[in-house]
Design an enzyme around this catalytic site. Sequence first.
Site, PDB file in Angstrom:
ATOM      1  N   CYS A  92       1.655  -0.199   4.695  1.00 53.36           N
ATOM      2  CA  CYS A  92       1.774   0.791   3.670  1.00 53.36           C
ATOM      3  C   CYS A  92       2.031   0.189   2.271  1.00 53.36           C
ATOM      4  CB  CYS A  92       2.583   1.953   4.326  1.00 53.36           C
ATOM      5  SG  CYS A  92       2.004   3.156   5.432  1.00 53.36           S
ATOM      6  N   CYS A 146      -4.951   7.387   5.926  1.00 54.18           N
ATOM      7  CA  CYS A 146      -5.988   6.269   6.465  1.00 54.18           C
ATOM      8  C   CYS A 146      -6.464   6.720   7.784  1.00 54.18           C
ATOM      9  CB  CYS A 146      -5.022   5.070   6.379  1.00 54.18           C
ATOM     10  SG  CYS A 146      -4.439   4.499   5.050  1.00 54.18           S
ATOM     11  N   CYS A 168      -4.368   5.966  10.947  1.00 59.17           N
ATOM     12  CA  CYS A 168      -3.167   6.427  10.946  1.00 59.17           C
ATOM     13  C   CYS A 168      -3.303   7.841  11.106  1.00 59.17           C
ATOM     14  CB  CYS A 168      -2.211   5.877  10.042  1.00 59.17           C
ATOM     15  SG  CYS A 168      -1.982   4.197  10.408  1.00 59.17           S
ATOM     16  N   CYS A 227       5.081   7.455   4.276  1.00 59.07           N
ATOM     17  CA  CYS A 227       4.592   6.076   4.101  1.00 59.07           C
ATOM     18  C   CYS A 227       5.404   5.294   2.849  1.00 59.07           C
ATOM     19  CB  CYS A 227       3.329   6.088   3.639  1.00 59.07           C
ATOM     20  SG  CYS A 227       2.902   7.197   2.076  1.00 59.07           S
TER      21      CYS A 227
HETATM   22  S1  SF4 Z   1      -1.420   4.715   6.645  1.00 56.39           S
HETATM   23 FE1  SF4 Z   1      -1.680   3.289   8.241  1.00 56.39          FE
HETATM   24  S2  SF4 Z   1      -3.605   2.048   7.324  1.00 56.39           S
HETATM   25 FE2  SF4 Z   1      -2.685   3.325   5.755  1.00 56.39          FE
HETATM   26  S3  SF4 Z   1      -1.711   1.757   4.716  1.00 56.39           S
HETATM   27 FE3  SF4 Z   1      -0.143   2.955   5.918  1.00 56.39          FE
HETATM   28  S4  SF4 Z   1      -0.137   1.574   8.043  1.00 56.39           S
HETATM   29 FE4  SF4 Z   1      -1.828   0.943   6.781  1.00 56.39          FE
END
Ligand code: SF4
Length: 243
Positions: free
Chosen positions: A123, A203, A206, A231
């Site tokens: 993130c 995303c 996730c 996040c």
């Molecule tokens: S939500 Fe998941 S894929 Fe997106 S930046 Fe965070 S860890 Fe990475």
Amino acid sequence: MTVSATQQHARPSPDFDAKLARTQALLQRAAAEFTPLTQASSLGAEDSVITHIIQALALDIPLFVLDTGVLHAETLALLERTRATSRAPLTVYRPVQEAVVKFVDREGWDAMYRSIELRKACCGIRKMEPLARALAGHKAWITGLRREQSAARAEVPAIDTSEPRVKFNPLSDWTWGDVWHYIATRGVDYNVLHDQFYPSIGCAPCTRAISLGEDFRAGRWWWEDEAAKECGLHVKKTEGTPA
Ligand code: SF4
């Protein structure tokens, strides 16, 4: 038969008209008093509503989207449609490619599932660093946070002055039913993932669809404890997470 998100959820609160009027007044005040100001859009339902209200009021508030490189095709399609119809400038911020490649080479594509630290590192590279660039030089920003979204957001104020950069949350007291009532009655374009039981969209690795009875954000980082599920975009610096 497929039931659309608008059919499923559009149920306004009794005081919806008053809420909408307060939201419009807040956005007008933000535009008048805070320059430069920007809207952060994740291209979820709330953000689509805010973009629509800003556009309807002809306010000069640009917006930005963080393209993490792992968004759903449906989200990228809405990004293109929004770009094509937006009156305000829309800027897309992407992560530093070299940092992404290094991280994936070292930790693999599935690093986020292995530990909270690795998930936050991902993130940090894909969201936090581009967010810092997107917000640089701005006095204030606008988000789609709502109190109803999670326990961690239950106290979200309409105007958050706890950080040097003011954060406006014009839908803070809106219900999910209010959001979809607005979308349904104004014909707002929205992310079709909402028709596939994705109430909260992030995303692709996730985010998953939720089942009947699951919490609103149950489909985000579903393998983690509830308390870890942010996040960093909306976590305060005092809480120890980069924001
Ligand atoms: S939500 Fe998941 S894929 Fe997106 S930046 Fe965070 S860890 Fe990475």
